[in-house]
Design an enzyme around this catalytic site. Structure first.
Site, PDB file in Angstrom:
ATOM      1  CE  LYS A 157      -3.450  -2.767  -0.108  1.00 48.64           C
ATOM      2  NZ  LYS A 157      -2.914  -4.042   0.363  1.00 48.64           N
ATOM      3  CE1 TYR A 160      -9.003  -9.928   2.812  1.00 48.56           C
ATOM      4  CE2 TYR A 160     -10.057  -9.719   4.955  1.00 48.56           C
ATOM      5  CZ  TYR A 160      -9.098  -9.318   4.043  1.00 48.56           C
ATOM      6  OH  TYR A 160      -8.243  -8.303   4.375  1.00 48.56           O
ATOM      7  CE1 TYR A 213      -5.612  -8.809   0.670  1.00 49.24           C
ATOM      8  CE2 TYR A 213      -4.849  -8.540   2.924  1.00 49.24           C
ATOM      9  CZ  TYR A 213      -5.758  -8.252   1.928  1.00 49.24           C
ATOM     10  OH  TYR A 213      -6.817  -7.426   2.185  1.00 49.24           O
TER      11      TYR A 213
HETATM   12  C1  LIG Z   1      -3.674  -5.276   0.151  1.00 48.55           C
HETATM   13  C2  LIG Z   1      -2.752  -6.420   0.084  1.00 48.55           C
HETATM   14  C3  LIG Z   1      -2.674  -7.234  -1.063  1.00 48.55           C
HETATM   15  C4  LIG Z   1      -3.596  -7.091  -2.239  1.00 48.55           C
HETATM   16  O1  LIG Z   1      -3.361  -5.953  -3.000  1.00 48.55           O
HETATM   17  P1  LIG Z   1      -4.590  -5.282  -3.756  1.00 48.55           P
HETATM   18  O2  LIG Z   1      -4.011  -4.124  -4.425  1.00 48.55           O
HETATM   19  O3  LIG Z   1      -5.595  -4.961  -2.694  1.00 48.55           O
HETATM   20  O4  LIG Z   1      -5.151  -6.287  -4.707  1.00 48.55           O
HETATM   21  C5  LIG Z   1      -1.747  -8.252  -1.087  1.00 48.55           C
HETATM   22  N1  LIG Z   1      -0.928  -8.466  -0.036  1.00 48.55           N
HETATM   23  C6  LIG Z   1      -0.977  -7.726   1.074  1.00 48.55           C
HETATM   24  C7  LIG Z   1      -0.043  -8.062   2.174  1.00 48.55           C
HETATM   25  C8  LIG Z   1      -1.877  -6.668   1.172  1.00 48.55           C
HETATM   26  O5  LIG Z   1      -1.922  -5.941   2.285  1.00 48.55           O
END
Ligand SMILES: *Cc1c(COP(=O)(O)O)cnc(C)c1O
Length: 331
Positions: free
Chosen positions: A49, A263, A289
């Site tokens: 991010k 999720y 993720y």
């Molecule tokens: C937000 C996030 C993602 C996914 O990215 P997006 O742009 O939301 O698709 C992947 N890995 C981590 C650790 C994240 O925080």
């Protein structure tokens, strides 16, 4: 419009390293595996991010905002990086936290990312799962305005064309690293959630006329829905940088077979992947993720589905969430 012409505030340590993982590659016995270390972007334990926020936060400053309003799950990495960026830039941060995990543990509710959000002094407001956040966000913005503030809204994951610019830029950075090191890559693999990472990357790859296939491994939605979401954001982003039409629907490929029950819910594959990378390479991945995306990549390598070309796995960060899953990991 060239990327350099968009407002941008430095928040990330760039370029992030591109590292070969010899022990993992040997262990799996397939293609060579590289990792693009976006877990090392440097802001408050790092993550993907931060690249997006360089553009989102710059627009907020340009518009004279004094309060950032954003949204995410209780263990959102996006919220944690936004809260930190707001501190660094002297802005207030209003956060809408969604309870997406049923029956959360004490760790989930109070450790990991949400602990860091509290350290950064973000104002956390809690909402039940399934809340209409478009409405809830504008209510919070109206409240900020009524109190004399100037709000700037950042959507979940900073996944709009502004935030996605961070990953258009990442694609260019990665292609330059591959070029400098003379690496020939068969696939780029990334986790995909709110779509800005995959959407931005595909725009960057297409803008640079790269033919390297990009595979998003989903953590949330079913495949068709995820691909459509990424495709729409990629099209908007391409238009935003003045290159409409460079992304075709078939350029957007997601595999959502590794979500498991939903999720943020642990899977056996995630558990195996997190321990494998830790114990073979000394690297930390997250349960929500990057761990699930790795589980997918490992399985696709084992079944020969990714071919023989070397792979770059984009490490999107998130290890702060490991602490929130302390009771979920089978060690
Ligand atoms: C937000 C996030 C993602 C996914 O990215 P997006 O742009 O939301 O698709 C992947 N890995 C981590 C650790 C994240 O925080």
């Amino acid at each position: 419009m060239p990327l350099a012409d968009f407002p941008r505030v430095p928040l990330a340590h760039l370029p992030t390293p591109l590292e070969h993982l010899p022990r993992l590659s040997k262990h799996l016995g397939g293609p060579g595996i590289y990792v693009k270390r976006d877990d090392c972007t440097g802001l408050a334990t790092g993550g993907n991010k931060t690249r997006k926020l360089e553009f989102s936060m710059a627009e907020a400053l340009q518009r004279g905002a004094d309060t950032i309003v954003t949204v995410g799950a209780v263990q959102s990495n996006h919220v944690r990086q936004t809260a930190a960026a707001a501190c660094k830039l002297g802005l207030k941060c209003e956060v809408l936290l969604e309870h997406r995990v049923v029956d959360p543990s004490e760790y989930y509710s109070n450790s990991g990312n949400v602990l860091l959000d509290r350290i950064f002094g973000a104002n956390l407001r809690e909402y039940p799962g399934g809340t209409d956040f478009d409405e809830a966000m504008s209510d919070v913005a109206a409240e900020v305005t009524a109190n004399g503030g100037k709000p700037y809204l950042i959507p979940g994951g900073a996944s709009n064309p502004v935030g996605a610019l961070g990953y258009v830029n990442c694609a260019m950075e990665l292609l330059q690293q591959l070029d400098e090191r003379d690496l020939d890559i068969g696939h780029i693999v990334t986790a995909t959630g709110s779509a800005g990472t995959q959407g931005g990357l595909i725009v960057g790859l297409k803008a640079m006329k790269s033919a390297i296939p990009l595979l998003g491994i989903g953590v949330n939605a079913p495949t068709e829905e995820q691909e459509q979401k990424v495709y729409e954001l990629a099209c908007e982003t391409a238009e935003y940088i003045g290159k409409p039409g460079i992304v075709a629907r078939e350029d957007v490929v997601a595999n959502c077979d590794y979500v498991g029950e939903g999720y943020g819910i642990r899977t056996e594959g995630m558990n195996e992947a997190v321990l494998m990378l830790a114990r073979l390479e000394g690297l930390l991945f997250d349960p929500v993720y990057s761990g699930k995306a790795l589980a997918g990549m490992i399985n696709l390598i084992r079944t020969g589905s990714l071919g023989s070309g070397d792979i770059v796995f984009l490490h999107t960060g998130g290890a702060a969430a490991l602490f929130a899953y302390a009771d979920q990991l089978h060690l």
